[in-house]
Design a protein around this motif. Structure first.
Motif, PDB file in Angstrom:
ATOM      1  N   VAL A   1       0.896  -1.076  -0.173  1.00 16.65           N
ATOM      2  CA  VAL A   1      -0.140  -0.411  -0.247  1.00 16.65           C
ATOM      3  C   VAL A   1       0.933   1.051   0.422  1.00 16.65           C
ATOM      4  O   VAL A   1       1.680   1.663   0.788  1.00 16.65           O
ATOM      5  N   ALA A   2       0.479   2.164  -0.213  1.00 17.07           N
ATOM      6  CA  ALA A   2       1.820   3.463  -1.083  1.00 17.07           C
ATOM      7  C   ALA A   2       0.942   4.747   0.351  1.00 17.07           C
ATOM      8  O   ALA A   2      -0.399   4.251   0.836  1.00 17.07           O
TER       9      ALA A   2
ATOM     10  N   GLN B   1      -6.739   9.955   5.968  1.00 14.48           N
ATOM     11  CA  GLN B   1      -6.021   9.156   6.069  1.00 14.48           C
ATOM     12  C   GLN B   1      -6.635   8.649   4.395  1.00 14.48           C
ATOM     13  O   GLN B   1      -5.087   8.022   3.757  1.00 14.48           O
TER      14      GLN B   1
ATOM     15  N   LEU C   1       3.418   8.228  -6.860  1.00  9.56           N
ATOM     16  CA  LEU C   1       3.395   6.842  -7.916  1.00  9.56           C
ATOM     17  C   LEU C   1       3.960   7.425  -9.244  1.00  9.56           C
ATOM     18  O   LEU C   1       4.383   7.096  -9.955  1.00  9.56           O
TER      19      LEU C   1
ATOM     20  N   SER D   1      -4.184   3.958   8.295  1.00 10.32           N
ATOM     21  CA  SER D   1      -5.136   3.475   7.545  1.00 10.32           C
ATOM     22  C   SER D   1      -5.144   1.109   7.639  1.00 10.32           C
ATOM     23  O   SER D   1      -6.180   1.031   7.773  1.00 10.32           O
TER      24      SER D   1
ATOM     25  N   MET E   1      -8.315  -1.796   3.682  1.00  9.08           N
ATOM     26  CA  MET E   1      -7.403  -1.611   2.379  1.00  9.08           C
ATOM     27  C   MET E   1      -6.187  -2.465   1.547  1.00  9.08           C
ATOM     28  O   MET E   1      -5.639  -2.625   0.917  1.00  9.08           O
TER      29      MET E   1
ATOM     30  N   ALA F   1      -0.730   9.105  -2.745  1.00  8.90           N
ATOM     31  CA  ALA F   1       0.042   8.972  -3.022  1.00  8.90           C
ATOM     32  C   ALA F   1       0.208   7.724  -4.014  1.00  8.90           C
ATOM     33  O   ALA F   1       1.269   7.498  -4.196  1.00  8.90           O
TER      34      ALA F   1
ATOM     35  N   VAL G   1      -3.571   7.969   1.054  1.00 14.79           N
ATOM     36  CA  VAL G   1      -3.090   7.032   0.712  1.00 14.79           C
ATOM     37  C   VAL G   1      -3.666   6.657  -0.686  1.00 14.79           C
ATOM     38  O   VAL G   1      -2.494   6.506  -1.413  1.00 14.79           O
TER      39      VAL G   1
ATOM     40  N   ALA H   1      -0.505   5.138   5.076  1.00 16.07           N
ATOM     41  CA  ALA H   1      -0.670   3.760   4.993  1.00 16.07           C
ATOM     42  C   ALA H   1      -0.705   2.796   6.074  1.00 16.07           C
ATOM     43  O   ALA H   1      -1.397   2.246   6.347  1.00 16.07           O
TER      44      ALA H   1
ATOM     45  N   ARG I   1      -5.813   0.303  10.897  1.00 18.53           N
ATOM     46  CA  ARG I   1      -8.149   0.397  11.019  1.00 18.53           C
ATOM     47  C   ARG I   1      -8.789  -0.092  10.482  1.00 18.53           C
ATOM     48  O   ARG I   1      -9.660  -1.070  11.285  1.00 18.53           O
TER      49      ARG I   1
END
Lengths: 277, 207
Positions: free
Chosen positions: A124-125, B36, B47, A133, A141, B43, B40, A130, A136
Motif C-alpha cells: 500500500v502506498a 488518511q 507514484l 489506514s 485497505m 500517494a 493513501v 498507509a 484501522r
C-alpha cells in the motif's frame, strides 16, 4: 616500504576483503555464537503465543538490504509456521511483497496453505499514512491479496479486521518507513507489541525503543539471524554469513592498524621537503 | 486562489488530525479516517506521476543525450514499462514479473548495497587515523563494537560483547535519545509552521 603501503591501490584492498569473506562463506568456521538477548526475547515471545493466533509481518525492506535480512526473516517465519501461527504479510515498501513471497517460500511457512495459514497481502502506498489506514481496516485497505484473491472470506483473516486483532507485529526494516512509524501508528496507540528484523546499521537507532519496551524483540542483522537459526535448530545463510562478517570485521580492523602504522611511520617525512605529509 | 486553497486545505486537514489525536469524537474519527484514505490515494497517484516524470526525463535523454546516456535511459524505460505492463495485466506473482524482480532487480540492488563494504574498507584504511583524542576514542569504540558484534570477537576475548553492549546501551543511547527528542521538537515546529502557512516549500517553487 611504508610510503608504498600508504599508497596501496584500492583494488588491492577490495581483493583482500573479497577473498577473506568468500572463504568462510564456502567453508564456515563454525565459531560459537551467543544469541543476542533481544533476539532471544522475540523467540520466547513467539514461543508463548498459542497456536492459531494471528501475527502480522510487515516487509518494509528494500531489495538492496534483503540479503542481510532474509536469513532472520526466514528463521522467524519458520518458527511461526512450526508454532501454527496465522501469518498476515503486509508492506508499505513497493518491493516488500515480492521479497516476503521469497522468504515465505524459503521458510517452512511455504509448505503451509496460502489463504488458510498465511497470506501475503501486498503493498500500500503512502508510508506512515498507509500504516495508520492498514491498522484501522486491513480488509478495506486490501480487498485482494498479492495473488489477486479476494480477502473478504479468507480463512486466515477470520476475526482480523484491524491490527489490534494480531498478537504481534514484526517489522522487517531497512529504513523509513519502518519501526518508529509502526510504533507511532500501531505500537503506542493500539498497544500492539512490535518486534523487528533489522539491518545491523540501524541497531543503534532502534536501541532506545528496546530499552523503553516499545520494541519487544529484535533480530539485528546477521548476528541476530544466526542466533535465531540456532534457536529454531535450522542453520542457514545467517550462520554462514556471520562467519564471513567476522572475518570481514577483523580484516577491516587489520587494515586500519596497518594504515595507522604506515601513517605514523611516514608522518612528517614530506614536511621538510615541502611535499605531502 | 492557487496559493490560498492549498494552505486552507492543509490547515483544515492538519487541525482535524491533531484534534482527533487528543479528543475522542465520532465525527473527528470519521474525518481523520477519510483524510488518511485520501492520503493513501494521493500517494498512489504520486507514484503514477513520478513514473510519468521519469519517462519524460529519460525520453529527453534518449533524444538529446550521449550514446551511453541513451542506452541507460532506454534500458530504464523498457524495464519500467515492461514490469508495469506485466504487473498490471498478469499480476505481480506472474513468473515473468518474478523473474525480472528476482533475477535482475533484487541482485542489482544487493550488489550496489554490498559494494559499500569495499568502499568502507578502503576508506577506513586511508582515513581512520589516530590524529587526536576524539579520533582515538572513535577508533577504539568502533573496534570494540565491531569485534563485540561478531563471534570472532568473542573468541578473541570474552569481554568484547559486554563492552560493545555498554557502548551501545549507555553513550550511544544517550546520544540517540538526544537526537530523537531534538528531531521530535523540530517536527512539531515544522508542523506548526506548515499549519500556519509560514512554511510553504511544499507548494512548489513558484510559491
Amino acid at each position: 616500504m611504508m610510503e608504498r603501503i600508504t599508497k596501496t591501490d584500492s583494488r588491492v584492498i577490495y581483493a583482500i576483503l573479497l577473498v577473506s569473506m568468500i572463504i568462510p562463506l564456502l567453508k564456515p568456521l563454525g565459531l560459537p555464537l551467543t544469541t543476542p538477548a533481544e533476539t532471544q526475547a522475540l523467540y520466547d515471545l513467539i514461543e508463548s503465543i498459542p497456536s492459531g493466533t494471528p501475527i502480522a509481518i510487515s516487509m518494509d525492506c528494500s531489495a538492496a538490504g534483503y540479503d542481510e535480512l532474509a536469513p532472520g526473516t526466514i528463521a522467524v517465519l519458520t518458527h511461526a509456521a512450526r508454532k501454527g501461527l496465522k501469518v498476515i504479510g503486509i508492506s508499505v515498501i513497493d518491493a516488500g511483497p515480492s521479497l516476503l513471497q521469497k522468504s515465505i517460500e524459503a521458510s517452512e511457512l511455504g509448505q503451509k496453505e496460502q489463504g488458510i495459514d498465511y497470506v501475503n497481502l501486498g503493498f500500500v502506498a503512502g508510508g506512515e499514512t498507509a500504516m495508520a489506514s492498514i491498522a484501522r481496516d486491513i480488509k478495506g485497505m486490501y480487498p485482494v491479496d498479492f495473488t489477486g484473491k479476494s480477502t473478504s472470506n479468507m480463512p486466515v483473516l477470520n476475526g482480523v479486521n484491524t491490527l489490534q486483532d494480531v498478537e504481534l507485529l514484526i517489522c522487517v526494516a531497512t529504513g523509513t518507513p519502518g519501526v518508529p512509524e509502526w510504533i507511532r501508528q500501531v505500537g503506542d496507540p493500539l498497544k500492539v507489541p512490535i518486534a523487528t528484523v533489522v539491518i545491523a546499521g540501524l541497531v543503534a537507532d532502534y536501541a532506545p525503543y528496546m530499552q523503553s519496551k516499545q520494541l519487544v524483540g529484535m533480530v539485528p542483522g546477521l548476528r541476530g539471524a544466526a542466533g535465531y537459526e540456532g534457536l529454531v535448530g535450522k542453520l542457514g545463510r545467517g550462520t554462514a554469513g556471520i562467519d564471513a562478517q567476522s572475518v570481514g570485521h577483523v580484516v577491516i580492523l587489520a587494515l586500519v592498524v596497518v594504515g595507522n602504522i604506515a601513517y605514523f611511520a611516514t608522518k612528517g617525512r614530506g614536511k621538510g621537503k615541502g611535499g605531502k605529509a | 486562489m492557487k496559493r490560498n486553497a492549498p494552505l486552507v486545505l492543509s490547515f483544515i486537514a492538519g487541525l482535524v488530525m491533531i484534534l482527533a489525536f487528543f479528543f475522542e469524537s465520532q465525527t473527528l474519527t470519521v474525518a481523520e479516517n477519510e483524510i488518511q484514505n485520501y492520503g493513501v490515494i494521493l500517494a498512489a497517484f504520486a507514484l503514477g506521476i513520478a513514473s510519468v516524470n521519469l519517462i519524460q526525463v529519460h525520453a529527453r535523454n534518449i533524444s538529446r543525450g550521449t550514446t551511453l546516456e541513451r542506452v541507460y535511459s532506454a534500458i530504464l524505460i523498457v524495464s519500467l514499462v515492461g514490469m508495469a505492463l506485466v504487473g498490471i495485466t498478469k499480476g505481480q506473482n506472474h513468473p515473468t514479473f518474478q523473474f525480472w524482480f528476482n533475477a535482475i532487480m533484487a541482485p542489482s540492488q544487493s550488489t550496489v548495497w554490498a559494494l559499500g563494504a569495499f568502499y568502507i574498507a578502503s576508506a577506513a584504511f586511508r582515513a581512520f587515523k589516530i590524529k587526536n583524542v576524539d579520533s582515538t576514542v572513535l577508533l577504539i569504540s568502533a573496534a570494540i563494537v565491531m569485534l563485540g558484534g561478531v563471534p570472532i570477537g568473542e573468541a578473541i576475548w570474552g569481554g568484547f560483547p559486554g563492552f560493545s553492549k555498554w557502548i551501545n546501551d549507555i553513550p550511544n543511547m544517550a546520544g540517540m535519545r538526544g537526537m530523537m527528542i531534538g528531531a521530535g521538537i523540530g517536527a512539531i515546529g515544522a508542523g506548526v509552521r506548515m499549519l500556519l502557512g509560514i512554511e510553504r516549500s511544499y507548494l512548489g517553487r513558484s510559491e
